[in-house]
Design a protein around this motif. Structure first.
Motif, PDB file in Angstrom:
ATOM      1  N   TYR A   1      16.282  73.503  32.802  1.00 25.44           N
ATOM      2  CA  TYR A   1      15.838  72.791  34.004  1.00 25.44           C
ATOM      3  C   TYR A   1      14.323  72.750  34.163  1.00 25.44           C
ATOM      4  CZ  TYR A   1      20.751  73.209  35.322  1.00 25.44           C
ATOM      5  OH  TYR A   1      22.122  73.123  35.338  1.00 25.44           O
ATOM      6  N   GLY A   2      13.610  73.490  33.307  1.00 29.58           N
ATOM      7  CA  GLY A   2      12.157  73.494  33.379  1.00 29.58           C
ATOM      8  C   GLY A   2      11.588  74.374  34.460  1.00 29.58           C
ATOM      9  N   THR A   3      12.445  75.077  35.196  1.00 28.09           N
ATOM     10  CA  THR A   3      12.013  75.923  36.298  1.00 28.09           C
ATOM     11  C   THR A   3      13.193  76.775  36.749  1.00 28.09           C
ATOM     12  OG1 THR A   3      11.122  75.935  38.570  1.00 28.09           O
ATOM     13  CG2 THR A   3      12.594  74.135  37.981  1.00 28.09           C
TER      14      THR A   3
ATOM     15  N   GLY B   1      23.943  83.742  40.907  1.00 29.91           N
ATOM     16  CA  GLY B   1      23.045  82.620  41.152  1.00 29.91           C
ATOM     17  C   GLY B   1      21.644  82.881  40.624  1.00 29.91           C
ATOM     18  N   GLY B   2      21.122  84.085  40.892  1.00 31.33           N
ATOM     19  CA  GLY B   2      19.793  84.419  40.408  1.00 31.33           C
ATOM     20  C   GLY B   2      19.738  84.480  38.888  1.00 31.33           C
ATOM     21  N   TRP B   3      20.769  85.108  38.271  1.00 28.24           N
ATOM     22  CA  TRP B   3      20.812  85.189  36.812  1.00 28.24           C
ATOM     23  C   TRP B   3      20.857  83.805  36.189  1.00 28.24           C
ATOM     24  CZ3 TRP B   3      24.870  83.296  33.809  1.00 28.24           C
ATOM     25  CH2 TRP B   3      24.736  83.515  32.431  1.00 28.24           C
ATOM     26  N   TYR B   4      21.684  82.911  36.749  1.00 25.70           N
ATOM     27  CA  TYR B   4      21.810  81.576  36.170  1.00 25.70           C
ATOM     28  C   TYR B   4      20.505  80.787  36.318  1.00 25.70           C
ATOM     29  CZ  TYR B   4      24.150  77.386  34.541  1.00 25.70           C
ATOM     30  OH  TYR B   4      24.510  76.284  33.798  1.00 25.70           O
ATOM     31  N   ALA B   5      19.811  80.984  37.444  1.00 27.25           N
ATOM     32  CA  ALA B   5      18.550  80.270  37.655  1.00 27.25           C
ATOM     33  C   ALA B   5      17.495  80.702  36.633  1.00 27.25           C
ATOM     34  CB  ALA B   5      18.045  80.514  39.074  1.00 27.25           C
ATOM     35  N   PHE B   6      17.365  81.999  36.428  1.00 26.28           N
ATOM     36  CA  PHE B   6      16.307  82.494  35.539  1.00 26.28           C
ATOM     37  C   PHE B   6      16.686  82.362  34.062  1.00 26.28           C
ATOM     38  CE2 PHE B   6      14.991  84.621  39.468  1.00 26.28           C
ATOM     39  CZ  PHE B   6      13.628  84.357  39.439  1.00 26.28           C
ATOM     40  N   SER B   7      17.982  82.451  33.754  1.00 28.11           N
ATOM     41  CA  SER B   7      18.388  82.383  32.349  1.00 28.11           C
ATOM     42  C   SER B   7      18.477  80.949  31.831  1.00 28.11           C
ATOM     43  CB  SER B   7      19.744  83.079  32.155  1.00 28.11           C
ATOM     44  OG  SER B   7      20.769  82.389  32.861  1.00 28.11           O
ATOM     45  N   HIS B   8      18.406  79.959  32.725  1.00 26.85           N
ATOM     46  CA  HIS B   8      18.495  78.564  32.305  1.00 26.85           C
ATOM     47  C   HIS B   8      17.216  77.788  32.640  1.00 26.85           C
ATOM     48  CE1 HIS B   8      22.713  79.725  32.058  1.00 26.85           C
ATOM     49  NE2 HIS B   8      22.934  78.642  31.342  1.00 26.85           N
ATOM     50  N   GLN B   9      16.089  78.503  32.676  1.00 30.42           N
ATOM     51  CA  GLN B   9      14.825  77.823  32.959  1.00 30.42           C
ATOM     52  C   GLN B   9      14.492  76.793  31.885  1.00 30.42           C
ATOM     53  OE1 GLN B   9      11.459  80.161  34.657  1.00 30.42           O
ATOM     54  NE2 GLN B   9      12.744  81.938  34.223  1.00 30.42           N
TER      55      GLN B   9
ATOM     56  N   ASP C   1      13.526  77.029  39.991  1.00 31.93           N
ATOM     57  CA  ASP C   1      13.673  76.465  41.334  1.00 31.93           C
ATOM     58  C   ASP C   1      15.139  76.099  41.582  1.00 31.93           C
ATOM     59  OD1 ASP C   1      13.587  74.975  43.701  1.00 31.93           O
ATOM     60  OD2 ASP C   1      11.659  74.083  43.217  1.00 31.93           O
ATOM     61  N   LEU C   2      15.713  76.640  42.644  1.00 25.76           N
ATOM     62  CA  LEU C   2      17.123  76.385  42.942  1.00 25.76           C
ATOM     63  C   LEU C   2      17.404  74.914  43.209  1.00 25.76           C
ATOM     64  CD1 LEU C   2      17.924  79.411  45.305  1.00 25.76           C
ATOM     65  CD2 LEU C   2      18.383  79.211  42.847  1.00 25.76           C
ATOM     66  N   ASP C   3      16.426  74.191  43.720  1.00 21.76           N
ATOM     67  CA  ASP C   3      16.645  72.780  44.018  1.00 21.76           C
ATOM     68  C   ASP C   3      16.912  71.955  42.763  1.00 21.76           C
ATOM     69  OD1 ASP C   3      16.352  73.317  46.637  1.00 21.76           O
ATOM     70  OD2 ASP C   3      14.503  72.188  46.950  1.00 21.76           O
ATOM     71  N   SER C   4      16.529  72.483  41.600  1.00 22.23           N
ATOM     72  CA  SER C   4      16.757  71.773  40.341  1.00 22.23           C
ATOM     73  C   SER C   4      18.025  72.224  39.639  1.00 22.23           C
ATOM     74  CB  SER C   4      15.551  71.983  39.409  1.00 22.23           C
ATOM     75  OG  SER C   4      14.360  71.534  40.004  1.00 22.23           O
ATOM     76  N   ASN C   5      18.690  73.239  40.171  1.00 18.88           N
ATOM     77  CA  ASN C   5      19.828  73.864  39.490  1.00 18.88           C
ATOM     78  C   ASN C   5      20.988  74.005  40.480  1.00 18.88           C
ATOM     79  OD1 ASN C   5      21.636  75.676  38.219  1.00 18.88           O
ATOM     80  ND2 ASN C   5      19.972  76.663  37.100  1.00 18.88           N
ATOM     81  N   PRO C   6      21.909  73.031  40.532  1.00 22.29           N
ATOM     82  CA  PRO C   6      22.973  73.053  41.537  1.00 22.29           C
ATOM     83  C   PRO C   6      23.853  74.297  41.503  1.00 22.29           C
ATOM     84  CG  PRO C   6      22.842  70.894  40.509  1.00 22.29           C
ATOM     85  CD  PRO C   6      21.950  71.801  39.714  1.00 22.29           C
ATOM     86  N   LEU C   7      24.205  74.765  40.318  1.00 23.60           N
ATOM     87  CA  LEU C   7      25.086  75.929  40.239  1.00 23.60           C
ATOM     88  C   LEU C   7      24.399  77.174  40.793  1.00 23.60           C
ATOM     89  CD1 LEU C   7      27.835  77.038  39.285  1.00 23.60           C
ATOM     90  CD2 LEU C   7      26.733  77.595  37.110  1.00 23.60           C
ATOM     91  N   ALA C   8      23.147  77.395  40.391  1.00 30.10           N
ATOM     92  CA  ALA C   8      22.404  78.536  40.918  1.00 30.10           C
ATOM     93  C   ALA C   8      22.219  78.394  42.427  1.00 30.10           C
ATOM     94  CB  ALA C   8      21.049  78.638  40.215  1.00 30.10           C
TER      95      ALA C   8
END
Length: 355
Positions: free
Chosen positions: A231-233, A220-228, A235-242
């Motif tokens: 999603y422009g951020t 989850g953390g990797w997907y959030a930071f690697s797909h900024q 922020d987990l609220d903007s990224n359902p998978l993360a």
């Protein structure tokens, strides 16, 4: 007759202070996030995943009774506070030029996102949680039966829908698609509540739990930071998978620790003011959630008026977001006192200013 007279009164059900404290912390985190907008807040404490897991375990407990009665009870507790709040929001939007479409029916039963105008968006955009909760309640009798057929496989497979939506099939950009995304994102957390209630979690070995939790958090953390860039951020609220995987790993530890170590936070009752605060937060959870955005909205013009008082302008940090945060909580407290009684009525209790 004498024996009956001497019999002690039936004991009231004992609240689980661990769960109550988690719910109170989740509400505080929600208000904090909506005040400051910190992207990292969801990683420190994924409040919505926690709230869905707590609701799931309570739903599994309630379904020891007939399913129809349980669903009816949940709807009765949820809808009147929503209707009461909705009257004010809808009237305010009508005054500000909103012409409601036929989808206004979702302001009666929020099975889909209720419509609204841009003027009131900050108030009504939080309703995705009530819509998702309502669908989980309606689906729980079926989900619980399915879960009990093969608890661990079903729990593991509950992350499949969000993966499918992300990599295989794109949900439509409408109310159905939004509901599908949110249900898929938090399905694992809801079923974790079932797993806790049925004693599944406490049988898991600590090493296995640690490995699964770290794997989910890591992905989850990797997907959030690697797909900024997508999603422009982060922020987990903007990224359902993360959000789904981070919440899964985080909440798994919280629920497993509760079951394995039998944590109950019983000592909290020794701190009377803190215990009282936790009690109020839980008894007024729907009120706090519904009205907190309106409180934050009203805090801005209220603080603007403070600038007209020389002493306030000189001595108060009127430009600080922390000051707005404090004023927001004062207004939330006012809404709890003025509007919280609706939750008592919905629960068929005597209306009270504070529980």
């Amino acid at each position: 007759m004498e024996a009956d007279a001497a019999a002690p009164p039936p004991e009231r059900p004992v609240r689980d202070r661990y769960f109550d404290t988690l719910r109170a912390a989740a509400l505080v985190r929600v208000v904090t996030y909506h005040t400051f907008g910190w992207a990292w807040a969801g990683m420190v404490f994924p409040s919505m995943g926690v709230m869905f897991a707590l609701a799931g375990t309570l739903m599994a407990k309630s379904l020891e009774r007939p399913a129809a009665k349980v669903v009816k009870s949940r709807l009765r507790r949820l809808l009147p506070p929503f209707w009461f709040w909705g009257v004010f929001v809808v009237l305010a939007m009508l005054i500000h030029g909103w012409l409601p479409p036929w989808q206004i029916i979702y302001w009666v039963v929020p099975l889909g996102d209720p419509p609204g105008n841009a003027w009131g968006e900050q108030a009504w955009e939080i309703l995705w949680y009530l819509r998702t909760y309502l669908w989980f309640v309606l689906l729980s009798p079926l989900l619980l039966r399915l879960f009990r057929l093969a608890p661990l496989p079903v729990l593991a497979l509950s992350l499949t829908p969000v993966l499918a939506l992300n990599f295989v099939w794109t949900a439509p950009d409408n109310r159905f698609g939004s509901a599908l995304w949110d249900l898929s994102t938090y399905l694992f957390c809801w079923l974790l509540g079932f797993a806790h209630r049925d004693g599944v979690l406490q049988r898991l070995h600590p090493v296995l739990v640690a490995a699964l939790s770290l794997a989910a958090l890591g992905y989850g953390g990797w997907y959030a930071f690697s797909h900024q860039s997508d999603y422009g951020t982060y922020d987990l609220d903007s990224n359902p998978l993360a959000q789904a995987f981070w919440s899964a790993g985080f909440v798994l530890v919280l629920m497993w620790a509760k079951a394995y170590f039998r944590i109950d936070f019983a000592r909290l009752t020794g701190f009377r003011r803190l215990d009282r605060t936790v009690t109020v937060f839980n008894a007024r959870a729907v009120t706090i959630y519904l009205w907190h955005e309106i409180a934050l909205i009203l805090a801005v013009p209220l603080i603007d008026q403070f600038w007209n008082v020389p002493a306030f302008e000189k001595y108060l940090p009127l430009e600080s977001q922390w000051f707005m945060f404090g004023i927001g909580w004062v207004l939330i407290a006012v809404f709890v006192l003025v509007c919280g009684w609706v939750e008592d009525v919905a629960a068929k209790k005597k209306p009270r200013l504070l529980p």
